[in-house]
Design an enzyme around this catalytic site. Structure first.
Site, PDB file in Angstrom:
ATOM      1  N   LYS A 102       0.835  -1.197   0.000  1.00  0.00           N
ATOM      2  CA  LYS A 102       0.000   0.000   0.000  1.00  0.00           C
ATOM      3  C   LYS A 102       0.869   1.246   0.000  1.00  0.00           C
ATOM      4  CE  LYS A 102      -3.656   2.196   2.732  1.00  0.00           C
ATOM      5  NZ  LYS A 102      -4.471   2.035   3.948  1.00  0.00           N
ATOM      6  N   TYR A 105      -2.755  -1.857 -14.018  1.00  0.00           N
ATOM      7  CA  TYR A 105      -1.486  -2.540 -13.772  1.00  0.00           C
ATOM      8  C   TYR A 105      -0.367  -1.523 -13.698  1.00  0.00           C
ATOM      9  CZ  TYR A 105      -0.753  -1.889 -18.773  1.00  0.00           C
ATOM     10  OH  TYR A 105      -0.602  -1.336 -20.013  1.00  0.00           O
ATOM     11  N   SER A 145      -2.690   2.189 -17.668  1.00  0.00           N
ATOM     12  CA  SER A 145      -1.865   1.697 -16.578  1.00  0.00           C
ATOM     13  C   SER A 145      -1.659   2.820 -15.570  1.00  0.00           C
ATOM     14  CB  SER A 145      -0.500   1.242 -17.091  1.00  0.00           C
ATOM     15  OG  SER A 145       0.168   2.354 -17.668  1.00  0.00           O
TER      16      SER A 145
END
Length: 122
Positions: free
Chosen positions: A8, A57, A24
């Protein structure tokens, strides 16, 4: 098997939003290393500013650049200047300890955080 938080990056700021780029999120390589994200890994991105949530991603950004760039269609949902949280997950048979970092306004590592069920401990 359960999907658990593994990585995180907390309170990062989007430095650019590029609609023309193939989709992305580009992340400074230092931050990727700090939380153990891989290039190509699926992440959940949540905007603290607008409440938008999306999956995309990771693309590796230049080390020490502070870059957090929303690319492609994601740039419609989360724009430059928004404050975000980037989360990676792992499918695991047992609980894991996530690697969580807090960043400053320039997306530089401020400190590591430890999350518990009820609070964030600094």
């Amino acid at each position: 098997m359960r999907h658990c938080l593994r990585s995180k990056i907390h309170n990062a700021y989007v430095t650019e939003a590029n609609l023309a780029y193939i989709g992305s999120i580009t992340i400074d390589e230092n931050l990727m290393d700090a939380v153990g994200l891989w290039e190509g890994e699926r992440v959940l991105v949540v905007s603290n500013t607008s409440g938008a949530r999306l999956e995309t991603y990771v693309i590796k950004g230049d080390r020490d650049s502070g870059i957090i760039a929303m690319n492609g269609a994601a740039a419609h949902l989360i724009g430059e200047g928004e404050q975000i949280i980037i989360m990676g997950f792992e499918l695991t048979p047992a609980p894991i300890v996530p690697r969580v970092v807090l960043v400053d306004r320039h997306n530089r590592l401020d400190r590591y955080l430890s999350e518990t069920e009820r609070q964030i401990v600094v």
